[in-house]
Write a protein that holds these residues in place. Structure first.
Motif, mmCIF file in Angstrom:
data_model
loop_
_atom_site.group_PDB
_atom_site.id
_atom_site.type_symbol
_atom_site.label_atom_id
_atom_site.label_comp_id
_atom_site.label_asym_id
_atom_site.label_seq_id
_atom_site.Cartn_x
_atom_site.Cartn_y
_atom_site.Cartn_z
ATOM 1 N N ILE A 160 18.376 8.533 -0.017
ATOM 2 C CA ILE A 160 17.160 9.130 -0.855
ATOM 3 C C ILE A 160 16.787 10.599 0.148
ATOM 4 O O ILE A 160 16.346 10.351 1.112
ATOM 5 C CB ILE A 160 15.828 8.158 -0.813
ATOM 6 N N MET A 161 16.668 11.649 -0.781
ATOM 7 C CA MET A 161 16.259 12.854 0.044
ATOM 8 C C MET A 161 17.421 13.007 1.264
ATOM 9 O O MET A 161 16.690 13.464 2.091
ATOM 10 C CB MET A 161 14.611 12.942 0.291
ATOM 11 N N GLY A 162 18.361 12.919 1.043
ATOM 12 C CA GLY A 162 19.347 13.238 2.395
ATOM 13 C C GLY A 162 19.251 12.078 3.523
ATOM 14 O O GLY A 162 19.972 12.375 4.382
ATOM 15 N N LYS A 163 18.643 10.991 3.400
ATOM 16 C CA LYS A 163 18.451 10.042 4.308
ATOM 17 C C LYS A 163 18.872 8.631 3.860
ATOM 18 O O LYS A 163 18.673 8.455 2.965
ATOM 19 C CB LYS A 163 16.930 10.152 4.865
ATOM 20 N N THR A 164 19.727 7.898 4.624
ATOM 21 C CA THR A 164 20.187 6.790 4.267
ATOM 22 C C THR A 164 19.222 5.750 4.911
ATOM 23 O O THR A 164 19.028 5.798 5.862
ATOM 24 C CB THR A 164 21.642 6.808 4.977
ATOM 25 N N TYR A 165 19.304 4.710 3.921
ATOM 26 C CA TYR A 165 18.496 3.583 4.609
ATOM 27 C C TYR A 165 19.487 2.462 4.281
ATOM 28 O O TYR A 165 19.968 2.056 3.209
ATOM 29 C CB TYR A 165 17.296 3.312 3.428
ATOM 30 N N ASP A 166 19.635 1.647 5.439
ATOM 31 C CA ASP A 166 20.713 0.620 5.176
ATOM 32 C C ASP A 166 19.868 -0.748 5.664
ATOM 33 O O ASP A 166 20.529 -1.719 5.948
ATOM 34 C CB ASP A 166 21.778 0.685 6.327
ATOM 35 N N GLN A 167 18.490 -0.763 5.781
ATOM 36 C CA GLN A 167 18.002 -2.084 5.686
ATOM 37 C C GLN A 167 18.111 -3.020 4.804
ATOM 38 O O GLN A 167 18.798 -2.748 3.719
ATOM 39 C CB GLN A 167 16.454 -1.631 5.835
ATOM 40 N N ARG A 168 17.872 -4.286 5.161
ATOM 41 C CA ARG A 168 18.152 -5.366 4.120
ATOM 42 C C ARG A 168 16.824 -5.774 3.604
ATOM 43 O O ARG A 168 15.813 -5.706 4.299
ATOM 44 C CB ARG A 168 18.939 -6.641 4.849
ATOM 45 N N GLY A 169 16.983 -6.328 2.253
ATOM 46 C CA GLY A 169 15.660 -6.716 1.637
ATOM 47 C C GLY A 169 14.763 -5.757 1.486
ATOM 48 O O GLY A 169 14.814 -4.852 0.970
ATOM 49 N N ASP A 170 13.369 -6.422 1.613
ATOM 50 C CA ASP A 170 12.287 -5.643 1.472
ATOM 51 C C ASP A 170 12.062 -4.568 2.492
ATOM 52 O O ASP A 170 11.360 -3.575 2.076
ATOM 53 C CB ASP A 170 10.882 -6.408 1.299
ATOM 54 N N LYS A 171 12.623 -4.843 3.423
ATOM 55 C CA LYS A 171 12.539 -3.710 4.599
ATOM 56 C C LYS A 171 13.123 -2.331 4.126
ATOM 57 O O LYS A 171 12.459 -1.086 4.706
ATOM 58 C CB LYS A 171 13.239 -4.207 6.046
ATOM 59 N N GLN A 172 13.984 -2.124 3.399
ATOM 60 C CA GLN A 172 14.598 -0.890 2.935
ATOM 61 C C GLN A 172 13.592 -0.122 2.028
ATOM 62 O O GLN A 172 13.296 0.860 2.482
ATOM 63 C CB GLN A 172 15.910 -1.480 1.757
ATOM 64 N N ALA A 173 12.885 -0.985 1.097
ATOM 65 C CA ALA A 173 11.820 -0.182 0.354
ATOM 66 C C ALA A 173 10.688 0.191 1.369
ATOM 67 O O ALA A 173 10.007 1.147 1.050
ATOM 68 C CB ALA A 173 11.459 -1.060 -0.719
ATOM 69 N N LEU A 174 10.386 -0.595 2.286
ATOM 70 C CA LEU A 174 8.938 -0.419 3.120
ATOM 71 C C LEU A 174 9.371 0.719 3.922
ATOM 72 O O LEU A 174 8.711 1.550 4.405
ATOM 73 C CB LEU A 174 8.716 -1.890 3.960
ATOM 74 N N ALA A 175 10.755 1.046 4.652
ATOM 75 C CA ALA A 175 11.188 1.965 5.240
ATOM 76 C C ALA A 175 10.962 3.287 4.541
ATOM 77 O O ALA A 175 10.453 4.550 4.826
ATOM 78 C CB ALA A 175 12.668 1.926 5.784
#
Length: 456
Positions: free
Chosen positions: A255-270
């Motif tokens: 999203i906007m050039g940044k990768t988020y590899d967290q699992r579960g709800d931690k991904q959206a929270l990040a």
């Protein structure tokens, strides 16, 4: 002693309107700042209100009980639920108004209204009608003097927002639930709903045309899958936020050039944490606050000042409010902001010394004036510019309302009332018009619809 203009600005621009028995603050700015310490997020007026979890659970249980009945019984159950929700909605609007009339911290109460409109929901949907008031009490009031990120998380995870923007229907296409549906050869394949993701980026944080793409919205929507509510039977509490792993789309998101590899709800929270801290968010929030308190076309210098306070404090809202109060532009004596119907109604009731509503039902009055509480036409909330509220037909409705309100007060001298409410800053034209009124009642009505009173 403070100048009359500074007192009037503190009471009417930053506050909710002067009350006739209030003592004018000797130091207006200090009076406003002191409210940060004395604000009560849960005033007594809300003591009998139910929380969203309890209200939502009751609604879910009623719908579940009607599920296996015949068509007539289902229709009757839905009608009863709608009627209950409408009654509760009207009661919640009245409680909100009473809080505004009784508050000793009108600046902070105005900020509650500002943020509630920023994170706009609409009570048109039955589930939202039921918990619209609870949304403001639970997601806005506790965080109005805190960190923006905390308010953001509370608002986006509140059931009212999840129902309003159809997030409860959003299912990851490769989630466990979607895979089970595919094995059953379901005709209707689950999919994501992008409403919440889009409005968070466009309205609640970054602002429109701030550099994100449609692909970013889609990726964010995938990250948000699983943000939902509980059910009458099964996982989580019906009517409360629940993260449902079976709905969540697995895998990393960019999203906007940044990768988020967290699992579960931690991904959206990040993602939400990064959006809350973004420079575009600071500018967007600063612009809206400056527009609300200073002018429809906010001064660029003030926007820059507030945005810097937001960034420097990492979203500490009190730091932003202090920067607003320190801005000379905010204290210009000319009243540049035209009151919305809600602002006008509350300031009129406060100005007439009303502490109780009596037989007056605010929901009905605000419908007539064109600003139904918690019912904007879009997720953008109600506009904060004069062009949307100063049309001739809208002014006629205010005149009619002013006449009704004036008829409910006792034998008050409108000239004396005007002096109290405007701390010596009333224009000569309005003073003359009130003085020429054929009766005291007419003079009160003229005061309420005067240019001085309709602007802040």
């Amino acid at each position: 002693m403070a100048s009359p203009s500074d007192v009037a600005v503190a009471l009417n621009r930053f506050g909710l309107g002067a009350r006739p028995d209030d003592e004018a603050p000797a130091d207006p700015k200090s009076w406003l700042i002191a409210q940060f310490e004395s604000y009560d997020a849960t005033p007594a007026v809300f003591s009998g209100a139910q929380d969203s979890a309890r209200l939502g659970a009751g609604y879910a249980e009623a719908m579940l009980e009607a599920k296996d009945t015949d068509a007539a019984a289902k229709m009757a159950a839905r009608k009863a639920a709608r009627q209950k929700a409408q009654t509760l909605y009207r009661d919640e609007v009245d409680m909100r108004a009473r809080a505004a009339l009784e508050t000793s911290t009108p600046f902070v109460e105005r900020l509650v209204h500002f943020w509630s409109n920023h994170f706009a929901i609409s009570a048109e949907k039955p589930q939202v009608t039921l918990i619209a008031g609870a949304f403001e009490r639970e997601a806005i009031r506790p965080h109005v003097l805190g960190r923006f990120e905390d308010m953001l998380l509370a608002a986006e995870r509140h059931p009212a927002m999840l129902f309003y923007l159809d997030q409860v229907r959003s299912i990851g296409p490769n989630s466990k639930v979607a895979n089970r549906a595919a094995k059953r050869n379901a005709k209707r394949q689950p999919g994501i709903n992008e409403n919440l993701a889009r409005e968070i980026m466009e309205l609640h944080t970054l602002g429109a045309r701030s550099g994100y793409s449609q692909a970013d919205v889609t990726e964010f929507a995938l990250a948000l899958t699983g943000f939902s509510t509980g059910r009458a039977k099964g996982r989580g509490q019906a009517g409360a936020f629940t993260f449902r792993p079976g709905l969540h789309e697995p895998g990393q998101r960019t999203i906007m050039g940044k990768t988020y590899d967290q699992r579960g709800d931690k991904q959206a929270l990040a993602v939400l944490g990064d959006l809350a801290a973004a420079e575009a968010t600071a500018t967007h929030i600063a612009t809206k606050l400056a527009r609300h308190f200073i002018a429809d076309d906010p001064p660029a210098a003030v926007v820059t000042r507030l945005a810097e306070a937001f960034r420097r404090s990492k979203g500490n809202l009190v730091a932003v409010y202090r920067a607003l109060l320190d801005s000379p532009e905010a204290w210009q004596p000319a009243a540049a902001k035209f009151k919305t119907p809600w602002e006008w109604t509350i300031s009129a009731l406060r100005g007439l010394g009303r502490g109780e509503l009596g037989k007056l039902r605010l929901a009905q009055l605000l419908n007539q004036l064109g600003q139904p509480v918690w019912r904007p036409r879009s997720p953008a909330g109600y506009d904060d510019v004069a062009g949307n509220w100063a049309a001739p037909d809208a002014l006629v409705r205010r005149v009619e309302a002013a006449q009704r309100l004036a008829a409910q007060v006792g034998d008050i001298d409108p000239r004396e009332l005007a002096r109290k409410l405007f701390a010596g800053s009333l224009s000569d034209l309005t003073t003359a018009e009130i003085g020429r009124a054929e009766s005291r009642r007419t003079g009160i009505a003229l005061l309420l619809v005067s240019p001085d009173f309709q602007r802040r």
